[in-house]
Design a protein around this motif. Structure first.
Motif, PDB file in Angstrom:
ATOM      1  N   UNK A  61       4.848  -5.956  -7.709  1.00  0.00           N
ATOM      2  CA  UNK A  61       4.066  -5.010  -7.968  1.00  0.00           C
ATOM      3  C   UNK A  61       4.487  -3.415  -7.313  1.00  0.00           C
ATOM      4  N   UNK A  62       4.669  -3.903  -5.866  1.00  0.00           N
ATOM      5  CA  UNK A  62       5.132  -3.033  -5.112  1.00  0.00           C
ATOM      6  C   UNK A  62       6.477  -2.221  -5.223  1.00  0.00           C
ATOM      7  N   UNK A  63       7.291  -3.345  -5.803  1.00  0.00           N
ATOM      8  CA  UNK A  63       8.780  -2.766  -6.043  1.00  0.00           C
ATOM      9  C   UNK A  63       8.901  -1.940  -7.208  1.00  0.00           C
ATOM     10  N   UNK A  64       8.008  -2.313  -8.049  1.00  0.00           N
ATOM     11  CA  UNK A  64       7.620  -1.594  -9.441  1.00  0.00           C
ATOM     12  C   UNK A  64       7.319  -0.226  -9.140  1.00  0.00           C
ATOM     13  N   UNK A  65       6.039  -0.093  -8.046  1.00  0.00           N
ATOM     14  CA  UNK A  65       5.569   0.978  -7.725  1.00  0.00           C
ATOM     15  C   UNK A  65       6.262   1.738  -6.750  1.00  0.00           C
ATOM     16  N   UNK A  66       7.414   1.195  -6.420  1.00  0.00           N
ATOM     17  CA  UNK A  66       8.193   1.832  -5.365  1.00  0.00           C
ATOM     18  C   UNK A  66       7.372   2.275  -3.779  1.00  0.00           C
ATOM     19  N   UNK A  67       6.762   1.232  -3.536  1.00  0.00           N
ATOM     20  CA  UNK A  67       5.874   1.365  -2.380  1.00  0.00           C
ATOM     21  C   UNK A  67       6.080   0.353  -1.520  1.00  0.00           C
ATOM     22  N   UNK A  68       5.678   0.622  -0.273  1.00  0.00           N
ATOM     23  CA  UNK A  68       5.846  -0.403   0.958  1.00  0.00           C
ATOM     24  C   UNK A  68       4.799  -1.244   0.879  1.00  0.00           C
ATOM     25  N   UNK A  69       4.595  -2.565   0.907  1.00  0.00           N
ATOM     26  CA  UNK A  69       3.313  -3.433   0.928  1.00  0.00           C
ATOM     27  C   UNK A  69       2.857  -3.671   2.272  1.00  0.00           C
ATOM     28  N   UNK A  70       3.338  -2.971   3.195  1.00  0.00           N
ATOM     29  CA  UNK A  70       2.658  -3.209   4.812  1.00  0.00           C
ATOM     30  C   UNK A  70       1.844  -1.779   4.929  1.00  0.00           C
ATOM     31  N   UNK A  71       1.183  -2.044   6.009  1.00  0.00           N
ATOM     32  CA  UNK A  71       0.301  -1.114   6.664  1.00  0.00           C
ATOM     33  C   UNK A  71      -0.941  -1.264   6.621  1.00  0.00           C
ATOM     34  N   UNK A  72      -1.805  -2.303   6.055  1.00  0.00           N
ATOM     35  CA  UNK A  72      -3.056  -2.634   6.263  1.00  0.00           C
ATOM     36  C   UNK A  72      -3.532  -3.783   6.594  1.00  0.00           C
ATOM     37  N   UNK A  73      -4.480  -4.105   7.495  1.00  0.00           N
ATOM     38  CA  UNK A  73      -4.945  -5.125   7.991  1.00  0.00           C
ATOM     39  C   UNK A  73      -6.217  -5.506   6.848  1.00  0.00           C
ATOM     40  N   UNK A  74      -6.441  -6.555   6.367  1.00  0.00           N
ATOM     41  CA  UNK A  74      -7.936  -6.858   5.763  1.00  0.00           C
ATOM     42  C   UNK A  74      -8.775  -7.453   6.669  1.00  0.00           C
ATOM     43  N   UNK A  75      -9.532  -6.596   7.225  1.00  0.00           N
ATOM     44  CA  UNK A  75     -10.495  -7.104   8.012  1.00  0.00           C
ATOM     45  C   UNK A  75     -11.472  -8.130   7.733  1.00  0.00           C
TER      46      UNK A  75
END
Ligand code: FE
Ligand code: FE
Length: 179
Positions: A61-75
């Motif tokens: 999905x991230x590849x399709x949206x051209x976005x990075x999957x990183x950067x958030x922590x699910x607390x």
């Protein structure tokens, strides 16, 4: 003024899920190792494999949206995983520990079901139909896992209730508590 819309929120939710799934890839082997029941252990191992697939679907999905999957922590997931390891470190064992592990695992599945449901609804509104299929595939697996855990609990909870309550253990516990 912040000017983020539903698309940005959608990406945020996906990043949160990506982090949550990766936390589970690390936690599920520990849950499997702590299980006494073969069926429960096999269930955790099978869900670990599915979870790796959930990570891959999100990467797609991230590849399709051209976005990075990183950067958030699910607390939230960090908390649920922490509760799972607390359960392992308590004075429970055998069927009783298994019953506790199932409870911890079902909390995780319900969190994921809620999060994927939200993400899927956003993807629908945003017209990301390929994402909808991918998110729905994972959502179905989370629901199936939750149902399997409920089925396992039916037997394991009964066995836990029948497990001999070892005098020596409860005495030991008592001594530790008043010490
Ligand atoms: Fe998952
Ligand atoms: Fe899951």
């Amino acid at each position: 003024m912040p000017d983020k819309g539903l698309r940005e929120l959608y990406i945020d939710e996906l990043k949160d899920l990506y982090n949550a799934e990766n936390q589970l890839v690390k936690a599920l082997p520990k849950m499997a190792k702590a299980s006494s029941s073969d069926k429960l252990r096999q269930g955790f191992v099978a869900h670990l494999e599915q979870t790796k697939g959930h990570v891959q679907r999100l990467e797609e999905i991230f590849e399709r949206l051209d976005q990075s999957p990183k950067g958030k922590k699910c607390v939230a997931m960090a908390g649920l995983v922490e509760e799972g390891s607390e359960m392992i470190n308590e004075d429970f064992e055998g069927d009783v520990l298994d019953a506790g592990l199932i409870g911890a695992a079902q909390r995780v599945e319900h969190y994921e079901i809620a999060a994927y449901g939200t993400a899927k609804a956003f993807a629908e509104l945003l017209g990301e139909s390929e994402d909808v299929s991918l998110l729905d595939a994972t959502l179905s697996e989370e629901k199936e896992t939750d149902e399997k855990l409920t089925q396992l609990a039916e037997t394991i909870n009964k066995q836990a209730n029948e497990a001999p309550k070892l005098e020596s253990r409860s005495e030991k516990k008592h001594v530790r508590r008043i010490a």
